[in-house]
Design a protein around this motif. Structure first.
Motif, PDB file in Angstrom:
ATOM      1  N   VAL A  25       3.280  -0.631   4.386  1.00  0.00           N
ATOM      2  CA  VAL A  25       2.950  -1.886   3.709  1.00  0.00           C
ATOM      3  C   VAL A  25       1.589  -1.771   3.028  1.00  0.00           C
ATOM      4  CG1 VAL A  25       2.357  -4.303   4.104  1.00  0.00           C
ATOM      5  CG2 VAL A  25       4.400  -3.337   5.156  1.00  0.00           C
TER       6      VAL A  25
ATOM      7  N   PHE B 208      11.814  -0.872   2.806  1.00  0.00           N
ATOM      8  CA  PHE B 208      10.658  -0.483   1.998  1.00  0.00           C
ATOM      9  C   PHE B 208      10.970   0.618   0.995  1.00  0.00           C
ATOM     10  CE2 PHE B 208       8.669  -2.115   5.921  1.00  0.00           C
ATOM     11  CZ  PHE B 208       7.932  -3.144   5.360  1.00  0.00           C
TER      12      PHE B 208
ATOM     13  N   GLU C 198       1.265  -1.645  -1.120  1.00  0.00           N
ATOM     14  CA  GLU C 198       0.496  -2.681  -1.810  1.00  0.00           C
ATOM     15  C   GLU C 198      -0.597  -2.056  -2.673  1.00  0.00           C
ATOM     16  OE1 GLU C 198      -0.852  -5.287   1.279  1.00  0.00           O
ATOM     17  OE2 GLU C 198       1.102  -6.238   1.484  1.00  0.00           O
TER      18      GLU C 198
END
Length: 178
Positions: free
Chosen positions: A86, A30, A90
């Motif tokens: 996450v 990530f 986003e």
């Protein structure tokens, strides 16, 4: 990934460090830089608390869990962090349309932390106050898991505070001009 370990009332063995680093590699996908990861393990009687803070491009991701085994606590923390990363990546990508670098959020590096020997004031922190709008400050506050966040308004240059209200909404504190 730079990993720092701190043991409170416990000793952190190499086997736990190897296990933690193996599990942290999954989160490495990530980040495009070398994030700093702080792992604090605390022993409370029979319970093991693991707190993990990840700092990357001035963004902070933090989670803490307690169980009877430190590896279980670490697994729980890393699951929470993965969901947090996450979800917030986003949001950031949607909001910034992938055109802005994450460094635009600045850093909230703690410069100095001192414990003041007073009966009511137990901790003092000094840190850089970055310029951002209220929406970005709310996002940072949520990623840190805090109930308030101090920032500088780009419109006025004044120090403002966003906070989470008991009803789940957010509030903004702005200084009055005298």
């Amino acid at each position: 990934m730079t990993v720092n370990y701190i043991g409170k009332k416990t000793v952190i063995r190499d086997s736990f460090k190897e296990y933690a680093e193996k599990r942290l590699k999954k989160l490495g996908k990530f980040f495009d830089d070398d994030p700093v990861v702080n792992i604090i393990v605390t022993n409370h009687n029979e319970d093991e608390t693991v707190e993990v803070t990840i700092q990357s491009h001035g963004m902070f991701f933090r989670a803490e869990r307690t169980s009877d085994d430190r590896q279980t606590s670490l697994d729980l923390v890393l699951d929470v962090l993965q969901k947090q990363i996450v979800r917030n990546k986003e949001r950031l990508e949607k909001r910034l349309k992938s055109s802005m670098d994450f460094t635009a959020f600045g850093t909230a590096d703690v410069l100095e932390e001192e414990v003041v020997p007073a009966t009511e004031l137990v901790k003092t922190k000094k840190f850089h106050v970055e310029t951002m709008d209220a929406e970005e400050a709310i996002l940072q506050m949520n990623m840190l898991g805090h109930t308030f966040f101090l920032f500088r308004s780009p419109e006025t240059g004044e120090i403002n505070v966003v906070y989470r209200r008991k009803d789940g909404n957010y509030g903004l504190l702005q200084p009055l001009d005298d």
